[in-house]
Design a protein around this motif. Sequence first.
Motif, PDB file in Angstrom:
ATOM      1  N   LEU A 121       0.912  -1.248   0.045  1.00 48.41           N
ATOM      2  CA  LEU A 121       0.079   0.113  -0.216  1.00 48.41           C
ATOM      3  C   LEU A 121       0.899   1.043   0.014  1.00 48.41           C
ATOM      4  O   LEU A 121       1.877   1.491   0.675  1.00 48.41           O
ATOM      5  N   ASP A 122       0.851   1.939  -1.025  1.00 46.27           N
ATOM      6  CA  ASP A 122       1.473   3.322  -0.834  1.00 46.27           C
ATOM      7  C   ASP A 122       1.252   4.118   0.094  1.00 46.27           C
ATOM      8  O   ASP A 122       0.036   4.819   0.301  1.00 46.27           O
ATOM      9  N   GLY A 123       2.104   4.817   0.783  1.00 48.38           N
ATOM     10  CA  GLY A 123       1.904   5.857   2.031  1.00 48.38           C
ATOM     11  C   GLY A 123       3.085   6.262   2.487  1.00 48.38           C
ATOM     12  O   GLY A 123       4.186   5.788   1.719  1.00 48.38           O
ATOM     13  N   PRO A 124       3.041   7.296   3.167  1.00 48.25           N
ATOM     14  CA  PRO A 124       4.219   7.838   3.834  1.00 48.25           C
ATOM     15  C   PRO A 124       4.999   6.712   4.509  1.00 48.25           C
ATOM     16  O   PRO A 124       4.558   5.659   4.860  1.00 48.25           O
ATOM     17  N   LEU A 125       6.462   6.970   4.345  1.00 44.57           N
ATOM     18  CA  LEU A 125       7.354   5.814   4.919  1.00 44.57           C
ATOM     19  C   LEU A 125       7.555   6.198   6.351  1.00 44.57           C
ATOM     20  O   LEU A 125       8.627   6.875   6.660  1.00 44.57           O
ATOM     21  N   ASP A 126       6.628   5.772   7.204  1.00 47.31           N
ATOM     22  CA  ASP A 126       6.689   5.916   8.715  1.00 47.31           C
ATOM     23  C   ASP A 126       6.882   4.811   9.590  1.00 47.31           C
ATOM     24  O   ASP A 126       8.027   4.737  10.038  1.00 47.31           O
ATOM     25  N   MET A 127       6.080   3.762   9.713  1.00 51.74           N
ATOM     26  CA  MET A 127       6.395   2.416  10.294  1.00 51.74           C
ATOM     27  C   MET A 127       6.293   2.736  11.984  1.00 51.74           C
ATOM     28  O   MET A 127       6.717   1.777  12.438  1.00 51.74           O
ATOM     29  N   ARG A 128       6.031   4.074  12.459  1.00 55.07           N
ATOM     30  CA  ARG A 128       6.286   4.039  13.951  1.00 55.07           C
ATOM     31  C   ARG A 128       4.829   3.690  14.480  1.00 55.07           C
ATOM     32  O   ARG A 128       3.738   3.801  13.947  1.00 55.07           O
ATOM     33  N   MET A 129       4.915   2.639  15.615  1.00 54.86           N
ATOM     34  CA  MET A 129       3.855   2.111  16.251  1.00 54.86           C
ATOM     35  C   MET A 129       3.275   3.012  17.089  1.00 54.86           C
ATOM     36  O   MET A 129       2.184   3.149  17.507  1.00 54.86           O
ATOM     37  N   GLY A 130       3.935   3.946  17.677  1.00 49.22           N
ATOM     38  CA  GLY A 130       3.738   5.227  18.751  1.00 49.22           C
ATOM     39  C   GLY A 130       3.406   6.376  17.857  1.00 49.22           C
ATOM     40  O   GLY A 130       3.682   6.267  16.651  1.00 49.22           O
ATOM     41  N   SER A 131       3.445   7.431  18.619  1.00 49.89           N
ATOM     42  CA  SER A 131       3.257   8.678  17.817  1.00 49.89           C
ATOM     43  C   SER A 131       4.192   9.619  17.992  1.00 49.89           C
ATOM     44  O   SER A 131       4.325  10.980  17.569  1.00 49.89           O
ATOM     45  N   SER A 132       5.586   9.125  18.184  1.00 50.75           N
ATOM     46  CA  SER A 132       6.685   9.749  18.504  1.00 50.75           C
ATOM     47  C   SER A 132       7.984   9.226  18.087  1.00 50.75           C
ATOM     48  O   SER A 132       8.089   8.210  17.802  1.00 50.75           O
ATOM     49  N   GLY A 133       9.071  10.184  17.911  1.00 44.60           N
ATOM     50  CA  GLY A 133      10.172   9.532  17.587  1.00 44.60           C
ATOM     51  C   GLY A 133      10.477   9.519  15.969  1.00 44.60           C
ATOM     52  O   GLY A 133       9.530   9.858  15.219  1.00 44.60           O
ATOM     53  N   ALA A 134      11.556   9.184  15.557  1.00 42.80           N
ATOM     54  CA  ALA A 134      11.951   9.049  14.303  1.00 42.80           C
ATOM     55  C   ALA A 134      11.246   8.059  13.533  1.00 42.80           C
ATOM     56  O   ALA A 134      11.004   7.130  14.009  1.00 42.80           O
ATOM     57  N   SER A 135      10.946   8.239  12.248  1.00 42.12           N
ATOM     58  CA  SER A 135      10.281   7.454  11.288  1.00 42.12           C
ATOM     59  C   SER A 135      11.297   6.653  10.391  1.00 42.12           C
ATOM     60  O   SER A 135      12.627   6.979  10.233  1.00 42.12           O
ATOM     61  N   ALA A 136      10.636   5.715   9.709  1.00 41.27           N
ATOM     62  CA  ALA A 136      11.531   5.020   8.733  1.00 41.27           C
ATOM     63  C   ALA A 136      12.273   5.914   7.483  1.00 41.27           C
ATOM     64  O   ALA A 136      13.136   5.606   7.482  1.00 41.27           O
ATOM     65  N   ALA A 137      11.499   6.895   7.385  1.00 43.13           N
ATOM     66  CA  ALA A 137      11.935   7.787   6.290  1.00 43.13           C
ATOM     67  C   ALA A 137      13.019   8.623   7.119  1.00 43.13           C
ATOM     68  O   ALA A 137      14.088   8.862   6.348  1.00 43.13           O
ATOM     69  N   ASP A 138      12.898   8.888   8.068  1.00 44.25           N
ATOM     70  CA  ASP A 138      14.403   9.626   8.708  1.00 44.25           C
ATOM     71  C   ASP A 138      15.469   8.604   8.885  1.00 44.25           C
ATOM     72  O   ASP A 138      16.513   9.003   8.738  1.00 44.25           O
ATOM     73  N   VAL A 139      15.195   7.274   9.243  1.00 42.28           N
ATOM     74  CA  VAL A 139      16.513   6.464   9.071  1.00 42.28           C
ATOM     75  C   VAL A 139      16.989   6.412   7.841  1.00 42.28           C
ATOM     76  O   VAL A 139      18.169   6.513   7.872  1.00 42.28           O
ATOM     77  N   VAL A 140      16.006   6.066   6.757  1.00 43.92           N
ATOM     78  CA  VAL A 140      16.477   6.024   5.681  1.00 43.92           C
ATOM     79  C   VAL A 140      17.486   7.317   5.073  1.00 43.92           C
ATOM     80  O   VAL A 140      18.298   7.132   4.129  1.00 43.92           O
TER      81      VAL A 140
END
Length: 331
Positions: A121-140
């Motif tokens: 499913l196309d969407g923002p590269l987030d992957m966070r289970m919670g609502s704070s902290g770095a996202s997958a896009a940030d790591v990439v």
Amino acid sequence: MSAGSPRHVPVLLREVLEQLAPRQGGIYVDATFGAGGYSRAILETSGTRVIGIDRDRTAIAGGFDLVEQAGGRLTLVEDRFSHLADISAAQGLESVDGVVMDVGVSSMQLDQAGRGFSFRLDGPLDMRMGSSGASAADVVARAGEAELANIIYLFGEERHSRGVARAIVAARKEAPITTTRALADIVARTVRSRPGDIHPATRTFQALRIFVNEELDELQEALEAAERVLKPGGRLVVVSFHSLEDRIVKNFFSERSKTGGGSRHLPEVAQIVPSFRLLTRRPLVADDGETAANPRARSAKLRAAIRTEAAAHPPQPLASWPRLAEVMRGG
């Protein structure tokens, strides 16, 4: 889907209930509340009380109907499940009768494109289970090539991790990688697959999700927290979905259930007293009927143990793999 929906049947529900053995008036922690399937089933035993924990605010909000139906017997807490001992104490509970954990990403999260967990499913590269902290896009965007390769290899068990990391670094020089489709396409051009194989991006997405949410550290700390909060005779039931998780659970139960330590040669060495007795020598798995109805159940493994009267063992050092905070601050 709300927790009260009868359509949601969690994986290995019958087996979980058999091993957890909820009793009238017992107090239980559903450490990964999700859609509330385990909590609902536990609450069917009269007089039980459940503390449901989830770091996903959407899951907590989806459980409000079940809280109302439970008439004061269900309390929901938005938090990490590694904090379950502190959460229980905050609820005035010195000990509980059982803890159940369903580890990893939920089907609800995978089905929401906006959460960025799925390459389908196309969407923002987030992957966070919670609502704070770095996202997958940030790591990439931030991690170095060697760091990315290490993350993808360790947490995704991807043999082509170096090639994937190299491709990600090359692509981000051209444009930021901010969507699931963009990342999946980059990986698919690097990892070749044959018909019938899993999607070439599967392992990379798994690795980033585990890394972003610090899932393996969370699991070890949650197991140790459960050890501290369970009363003698209390039961710990864990359902995991891939080898990295299952290995942590298996090793935890193995260490906590074995005896030894002292000897006639070194009598001063304290004898290790088991804090758990195994209920499952081998992991329980779904039968053909369940896997046909729910393909996700194919990879599920259930392990369970019962708490002894021994003191909790000292916490074990966390593994020496990459950590989110270190990568985001540049090493």
